[in-house]
Design a protein around this motif. Structure first.
Motif, PDB file in Angstrom:
ATOM      1  N   LEU A 159       0.832  -1.209   0.000  1.00 27.92           N
ATOM      2  CA  LEU A 159       0.000   0.000   0.000  1.00 27.92           C
ATOM      3  C   LEU A 159       0.863   1.255   0.000  1.00 27.92           C
ATOM      4  O   LEU A 159       0.508   2.272  -0.616  1.00 27.92           O
ATOM      5  CB  LEU A 159      -0.935  -0.001   1.209  1.00 27.92           C
ATOM      6  N   LEU A 160       2.034   1.189   0.667  1.00 28.16           N
ATOM      7  CA  LEU A 160       2.920   2.359   0.657  1.00 28.16           C
ATOM      8  C   LEU A 160       3.478   2.598  -0.746  1.00 28.16           C
ATOM      9  O   LEU A 160       3.581   3.748  -1.191  1.00 28.16           O
ATOM     10  CB  LEU A 160       4.076   2.170   1.659  1.00 28.16           C
ATOM     11  N   GLY A 161       3.822   1.498  -1.455  1.00 31.35           N
ATOM     12  CA  GLY A 161       4.262   1.636  -2.850  1.00 31.35           C
ATOM     13  C   GLY A 161       3.151   2.267  -3.682  1.00 31.35           C
ATOM     14  O   GLY A 161       3.385   3.142  -4.510  1.00 31.35           O
ATOM     15  N   GLY A 162       1.910   1.814  -3.416  1.00 32.01           N
ATOM     16  CA  GLY A 162       0.754   2.360  -4.136  1.00 32.01           C
ATOM     17  C   GLY A 162       0.545   3.831  -3.805  1.00 32.01           C
ATOM     18  O   GLY A 162       0.063   4.602  -4.643  1.00 32.01           O
ATOM     19  N   PHE A 163       0.917   4.239  -2.572  1.00 29.63           N
ATOM     20  CA  PHE A 163       0.800   5.648  -2.157  1.00 29.63           C
ATOM     21  C   PHE A 163       1.659   6.507  -3.089  1.00 29.63           C
ATOM     22  O   PHE A 163       1.250   7.586  -3.526  1.00 29.63           O
ATOM     23  CB  PHE A 163       1.296   5.760  -0.710  1.00 29.63           C
ATOM     24  N   GLY A 164       2.862   5.984  -3.422  1.00 27.62           N
ATOM     25  CA  GLY A 164       3.773   6.721  -4.317  1.00 27.62           C
ATOM     26  C   GLY A 164       3.130   6.956  -5.675  1.00 27.62           C
ATOM     27  O   GLY A 164       3.050   8.097  -6.161  1.00 27.62           O
ATOM     28  N   THR A 165       2.614   5.875  -6.303  1.00 29.48           N
ATOM     29  CA  THR A 165       2.015   6.066  -7.634  1.00 29.48           C
ATOM     30  C   THR A 165       0.703   6.864  -7.517  1.00 29.48           C
ATOM     31  O   THR A 165       0.326   7.573  -8.446  1.00 29.48           O
ATOM     32  CB  THR A 165       1.743   4.718  -8.336  1.00 29.48           C
ATOM     33  N   ALA A 166       0.037   6.758  -6.338  1.00 30.25           N
ATOM     34  CA  ALA A 166      -1.216   7.513  -6.171  1.00 30.25           C
ATOM     35  C   ALA A 166      -0.924   9.014  -6.131  1.00 30.25           C
ATOM     36  O   ALA A 166      -1.686   9.814  -6.685  1.00 30.25           O
ATOM     37  CB  ALA A 166      -1.921   7.070  -4.894  1.00 30.25           C
TER      38      ALA A 166
END
Ligand SMILES: Nc1ncnc2c1ncn2[C@@H]1O[C@H](COP(=O)(O)OP(=O)(O)OP(=O)(O)O)[C@@H](O)[C@H]1O
Ligand SMILES: [Mg+2]
Length: 408
Positions: A21-28
Motif C-alpha cells: 500500500l505504501l508503494g501504491g501511495f507513491g504512484t497515487a
C-alpha cells in the motif's frame, strides 16, 4: 505455540500489505498530480498527457508485477486524443488514474497513519509521564491524559488501531490489486476479443495468401505459359520446315519463336516484380519510396526515418500501402501536393513499429468499399497485425496512416 503459529503469518501478511500500500501511495501521489494536470492544462498537450498516463500505468503494471500480479499491457496504443478516447484500453487507464488518485491516496495515508498510531498508543504507558502536563494525548489528540487512570483507554485505542491494521490492510491491498488488474490488464473478455481478432486476421492473411497465389498462377498461366507453349510449337514447326519448306521458312519460324520466348521472359519479369518489388532489395525502403514519390504525377515529398532494415514482409507492406495511397492521390484527390512520412517508432508497449502516413491537400471524401484499393490496404495491414486509419473529410485534406509492428 499455536498462537504464535497463527500470529506470525498474520503479521507477515500485514507487513507485506502495508509495504504494497505504501508503494501504491507513491504512484497515487503521481496519479493525483497527473489528474490535476490532465483536467487543467492537459487538454492543450493531449499527446504528452496521454504519454504520461500510459507511462504511469506501465509503472503501476511493473509495480504490480513485483507483487506477483502479471498485468499485460495492451499492444499499440493511440496517442491522438480522439482515437485514445475511443480506445477501451486507454479509457480504462484513465478510469484507473482517477480512481487511484483518490482511493490510492486515502488507503496509502491510512497505511501510514494506522500502524504509526497503533505503535504510539500501545507504547503510551512507557513515555506519557515524561511529557509536560497537558501534552499527553492519544493519537489524533482525542483527549488529554493527566492521570494513570486515563492510560488504559489509550492502550485500548492502540489495540483497536493494531487490530484494524491487521484486519484491513490485507483486504485493502487485495482490493487495490484487483482493481488495478481489472482496469490496467486485459480482462479475459478482452483476451477473447483479441484471440477472435487474431483468428480473423489470420484467416484474412490466409485468404490474401491464397488470392495472391491464384493471381500469380493466373498470370503465369495466361502469360508466360502461353508464350512458352507458342515457343515450343514454333520450334517444332521450324524443325519440320527444315526437311519440307527450306531454310528461309525455318529462319522465319525461329525468329517468331525467339520473339515469343522474349515475351515470355518479359511476362515472367512482370509477375516477379509484383511478388516482392525488387526495388526494395536494391534500394531499401527509403529509396523505393522516393522512387514512388518521384513517379507520382502529383508533386510529392518524402520523409523516411527508418534507420535499420525491417523484415521484407514489413517493408513490402509499407511499400504497397504507399503505392496504392499515391495512386489514389493521383486518380481521385485533385491535390496540388502530397507528402509521405515513414518512420520507425516505439509503440507504447516498447515494441517497434513502422508508421507510414500519406497526406494530400486534395478534395477529400475517400471511402473504403468503393473500389478494392483501400480495403486491400486494410487487409494487408491487418494481416501483419497492424492498424490503419483514414481521415478524409469532404473538402480534404486526406490522411492515410498505417502502423505495422516490426516483430511480425
Ligand atoms: N486521396 C484521395 N482523395 C480523394 N478521394 C479518394 C482518395 N483516395 C481514395 N479516394 C476515394 O475513395 C474511393 C475508394 O478508393 P479505393 O482505392 O478503395 O478504390 P479505387 O481507387 O476507386 O479503385 P481501385 O483502387 O480498386 O483501383 C475512390 O473511388 C475515391 O473516390
Ligand atoms: Mg485505389
Amino acid at each position: 505455540m499455536a498462537t504464535t503459529a497463527r500470529v506470525r503469518p498474520a503479521l507477515r501478511r500485514t507487513l507485506r500489505s502495508l509495504e504494497q500500500l505504501l508503494g501504491g501511495f507513491g504512484t497515487a501521489l503521481l496519479a493525483l498530480g497527473l489528474l490535476v494536470w490532465a483536467v487543467t492544462l492537459g487538454w492543450f498537450t493531449a499527446a504528452t498527457t496521454l504519454g504520461l498516463v500510459h507511462g504511469l500505468a506501465d509503472r503501476e503494471r511493473a509495480r504490480l508485477g513485483r507483487w506477483g500480479v502479471e498485468v499485460a499491457a495492451p499492444g499499440v496504443r493511440p496517442v491522438r486524443l480522439g482515437e485514445a478516447l475511443r480506445d477501451p484500453a486507454t479509457r480504462s487507464e484513465l478510469a484507473w488514474l482517477a480512481r487511484h488518485a483518490v482511493a490510492g491516496n486515502v488507503v496509502g495515508f491510512l497505511a501510514v497513519l494506522a500502524p504509526f498510531s497503533a505503535a504510539r498508543d500501545l507504547t503510551f504507558p512507557l513515555w506519557w509521564w515524561t511529557l509536560p502536563d497537558g501534552w499527553a494525548s492519544p493519537s489524533l489528540g482525542f483527549w488529554v491524559v493527566r492521570e494513570w487512570s486515563g492510560v488504559p483507554g489509550v492502550v485500548l485505542l492502540g489495540a483497536c488501531w493494531a487490530s484494524a491494521t491487521v484486519l484491513l490492510a490485507p483486504v485493502a491491498a487485495r482490493r487495490q490489486l484487483r482493481v488495478a488488474r481489472r482496469l490496467l490488464g486485459q480482462d479475459p473478455g478482452d483476451l477473447t476479443m483479441r484471440v477472435a481478432e487474431l483468428t480473423r486476421t489470420r484467416a484474412a492473411a490466409l485468404d490474401a495468401h491464397a488470392a495472391e497465389l491464384r493471381r500469380i498462377e493466373r498470370s503465369l498461366h495466361d502469360g508466360a505459359q502461353n508464350r512458352i507453349v507458342a515457343t515450343t510449337v514454333l520450334i517444332g514447326a521450324a524443325r519440320r520446315s527444315l526437311t519440307t519448306t527450306g531454310p528461309a521458312a525455318t529462319d522465319q519460324l525461329l525468329g517468331q519463336a525467339q520473339d515469343a520466348a522474349e515475351l515470355a521472359l518479359a511476362e515472367l519479369r512482370a509477375v516477379v516484380r509484383t511478388i516482392l518489388p525488387p526495388v526494395l532489395a536494391d534500394r531499401g525502403l527509403a529509396g523505393a519510396l522516393q522512387g514512388l514519390a518521384a513517379a507520382s504525377p502529383v508533386p510529392c515529398t518524402t520523409t523516411v526515418d527508418v534507420p535499420v532494415r525491417s523484415a521484407a514482409s514489413v517493408e513490402a507492406t509499407i511499400y504497397f500501402v504507399v503505392a496504392e495511397a499515391l495512386t489514389n492521390v493521383a486518380r481521385h484527390s485533385g491535390a496540388e501536393r502530397a507528402h509521405v512520412d515513414v518512420r520507425l517508432r516505439a509503440a507504447d508497449d516498447g515494441s517497434e513499429v513502422v508508421e507510414a502516413v500519406v497526406r494530400d491537400d486534395g478534395a477529400g471524401g475517400a471511402r473504403e468499399g468503393v473500389g478494392t484499393g483501400l480495403s486491400g490496404i486494410r487487409h494487408r495491414v491487418e494481416a501483419m497485425d497492424g492498424r490503419w486509419s483514414l481521415t478524409s473529410p469532404p473538402g480534404g485534406p486526406t490522411e492515410l496512416r498505417a502502423v505495422v509492428p516490426c516483430g511480425s
